[in-house]
Scaffold this motif. Structure first.
Motif, mmCIF file in Angstrom:
data_model
loop_
_atom_site.group_PDB
_atom_site.id
_atom_site.type_symbol
_atom_site.label_atom_id
_atom_site.label_comp_id
_atom_site.label_asym_id
_atom_site.label_seq_id
_atom_site.Cartn_x
_atom_site.Cartn_y
_atom_site.Cartn_z
ATOM 1 N N LEU A 1 16.604 21.535 24.048
ATOM 2 C CA LEU A 1 15.430 22.143 24.345
ATOM 3 C C LEU A 1 15.096 23.984 24.224
ATOM 4 C CD1 LEU A 1 15.537 20.651 27.849
ATOM 5 C CD2 LEU A 1 13.166 20.586 26.429
ATOM 6 N N LEU A 2 14.000 24.523 23.167
ATOM 7 C CA LEU A 2 13.799 25.554 23.315
ATOM 8 C C LEU A 2 14.149 26.778 24.282
ATOM 9 C CD1 LEU A 2 11.118 25.146 20.719
ATOM 10 C CD2 LEU A 2 13.333 25.499 19.765
ATOM 11 N N PRO A 3 14.397 28.225 23.669
ATOM 12 C CA PRO A 3 13.982 29.195 24.526
ATOM 13 C C PRO A 3 12.685 29.024 24.878
ATOM 14 C CG PRO A 3 15.565 30.211 22.262
ATOM 15 C CD PRO A 3 15.246 27.824 22.799
ATOM 16 N N GLU B 1 19.731 27.747 14.130
ATOM 17 C CA GLU B 1 20.672 27.397 14.542
ATOM 18 C C GLU B 1 19.926 26.497 14.287
ATOM 19 O OE1 GLU B 1 23.784 27.626 15.174
ATOM 20 O OE2 GLU B 1 23.717 30.241 15.648
ATOM 21 N N PRO B 2 21.059 25.019 13.684
ATOM 22 C CA PRO B 2 20.262 23.491 13.331
ATOM 23 C C PRO B 2 20.239 22.942 14.726
ATOM 24 C CG PRO B 2 22.378 23.694 12.995
ATOM 25 C CD PRO B 2 22.337 25.025 13.579
ATOM 26 N N PRO B 3 19.429 22.100 15.549
ATOM 27 C CA PRO B 3 19.278 20.827 16.192
ATOM 28 C C PRO B 3 20.142 20.345 16.951
ATOM 29 C CG PRO B 3 17.837 20.087 15.223
ATOM 30 C CD PRO B 3 18.998 21.280 14.122
ATOM 31 N N ASP C 1 15.124 30.284 35.591
ATOM 32 C CA ASP C 1 14.394 29.152 34.598
ATOM 33 C C ASP C 1 14.936 28.655 34.049
ATOM 34 O OD1 ASP C 1 15.501 30.305 32.663
ATOM 35 O OD2 ASP C 1 14.486 32.636 32.354
ATOM 36 N N PHE C 2 13.987 27.678 33.026
ATOM 37 C CA PHE C 2 14.598 26.742 32.823
ATOM 38 C C PHE C 2 15.457 27.144 31.421
ATOM 39 C CE2 PHE C 2 14.712 22.538 29.100
ATOM 40 C CZ PHE C 2 15.171 21.630 30.658
ATOM 41 N N GLU C 3 15.144 27.863 30.523
ATOM 42 C CA GLU C 3 16.790 28.754 29.759
ATOM 43 C C GLU C 3 17.168 28.396 30.218
ATOM 44 O OE1 GLU C 3 15.298 32.392 28.019
ATOM 45 O OE2 GLU C 3 17.244 31.763 26.428
#
Length: 407
Positions: free
Chosen positions: A224-226, A202-204, A316-318
């Protein structure tokens, strides 16, 4: 075919872009297959487009790099402006992203494109349209940067392109969206968008139209990334910095930063060990949940005033990020309903201590996202609590108009 060019046998049509048609042909002198790009006949009659097309040809012909498509020939015949270039058979990056890419493949493409952009920058060219559609692959899997149709010479085009907004909105840098002067760091921002898309599919940044897309690039925080991809976050944060001065200075620096990233296991262990390592092995899983509530604060001459209370749990952060769409929508609705009577926000978050630093920064960035700017004018009280109930940190994000932000 009806179309004929001296020195070539045109065999089939490969595609059509916004300004040109692309054909497969054989170059008689070398008996090799080439791709011929021919400016649309209607545009050929417009001097501005013909000049831009020929500028692309001259630009690419002057560049010699293994990851920039080579141009073999440039010319005009019976009103047709054309260039011939390497015929590439390995498909596009857009198709590879659609099919899913591994981290190692994404890194390899990033290195090749960073090298190409470093070379272009050294030769004073800015591509201005780095995107998956403009990246093709040879049969051996190596990537090629294509389509320098709107490339800009930093030496010759500074005045000509001043105030002109050119590029593809989904991948354009903030300064492109503002139609400001560009530097090679603008291409590196676009490269960051492409890298994020290679990693996640996906685009940011997203927007319903070019205007919404511009707002996202100008104001939304770096996504933020997974969890499994979090080791790439420092590199993406640098590439997608809003200020060009905060991005890597050139493509070689991008490669250096990529080489310096910690491996996933080391990054995760370091993040977890930053707070009470002895508790990690016995960490209790937390069931993510979110609860929202409005609380009356009293009366003013405008009527009742209100506080918005946010209670959340994240394992968690995700999981913490997963709360964001609902939270953002709720805060937007609250402000739309209450307006200037929105006076405070409180956040109580139960989470594992090793993600508390990232949560803190995320909450800071939340106040700068599109539609939530009102939060910068009111206090946001944050209480971070560990899974066992022990306090982690309390702090207040003071209103920006007060001239300070207490951490």
């Amino acid at each position: 075919m009806a179309l004929r060019l001296p020195g070539y046998r045109i065999t089939e049509r490969l595609g059509k872009g916004g300004m040109a048609h692309v054909f497969l042909a054989t170059q008689n002198s070398f008996e090799r297959q080439v791709a011929i790009k021919i400016l649309s006949p209607t545009l050929s009659m417009e001097p501005r487009f013909a000049e831009q097309f020929m500028r692309e040809a001259r630009t690419v012909a002057s560049l010699n790099h293994p990851h920039i498509v080579p141009v073999y020939d440039v010319g005009e015949h019976e009103g047709y402006h054309y260039l011939s270039m390497e015929y590439v058979t390995g498909g596009s990056l857009k198709a590879r992203i659609r099919n899913g890419m591994s981290e190692s493949d994404s890194e390899a493409v990033l290195r090749q494109l960073a090298s190409a952009l470093n070379y272009a920058g050294e030769h004073h060219f800015i591509h201005r349209d780095v995107k998956p559609d403009n990246i093709l692959f040879r049969a051996d899997g190596s990537a090629l940067l294509m389509d320098f149709g709107i490339a800009s010479s930093m030496l010759n085009d500074a005045t000509q392109n001043k105030g002109r907004q050119m590029g593809t909105p989904k991948y354009m840098s903030p300064e492109q969206h503002r139609a400001q002067p560009l530097t090679p760091q603008s291409d590196l921002y676009s490269l960051g968008c492409v890298f994020y898309e290679m990693l996640t599919g996906e685009p940011p940044f997203k927007g319903a139209d070019p205007s919404a897309m511009a707002v996202a690039h100008l104001r939304e925080p770096v996504p933020l990334l997974p969890v499994r991809l979090r080791h790439y976050q420092p590199l993406l944060r640098a590439l997608l910095a809003k200020d060009p001065a905060d991005r890597p200075e050139n493509g070689n620096k991008v490669i250096t930063m990529l080489d310096a990233l910690e491996p996933p296991a080391a990054h995760y262990s370091k993040e977890r060990s930053s707070y009470r390592p002895q508790q990690q092995a016995n960490s209790t899983p937390l069931a993510p949940r979110l609860r929202l509530k409005e609380t009356p604060l009293g009366l003013s001459w405008r009527g009742k005033q209100y506080q918005y209370d946010v209670y959340l749990v994240a394992d968690d952060f995700e999981h913490f990020q997963d709360h964001f769409p609902v939270l953002r929508s709720a805060l937007l609705d609250w402000h739309a309903q209450r307006g200037s009577r929105c006076k405070a926000v409180t956040v109580k978050a139960t989470l594992h201590p090793w993600i508390s630093g990232r949560v803190k920064q995320y909450l800071r960035d939340l106040r700068k996202t599109d539609g939530l700017e009102f939060m910068s004018a009111i206090p946001v009280s944050v209480n971070l609590v560990a899974a066992d109930g022990e306090p982690i940190e309390r702090f207040v994000l003071e209103p920006e108009k007060a001239g300070k932000e207490d951490a």
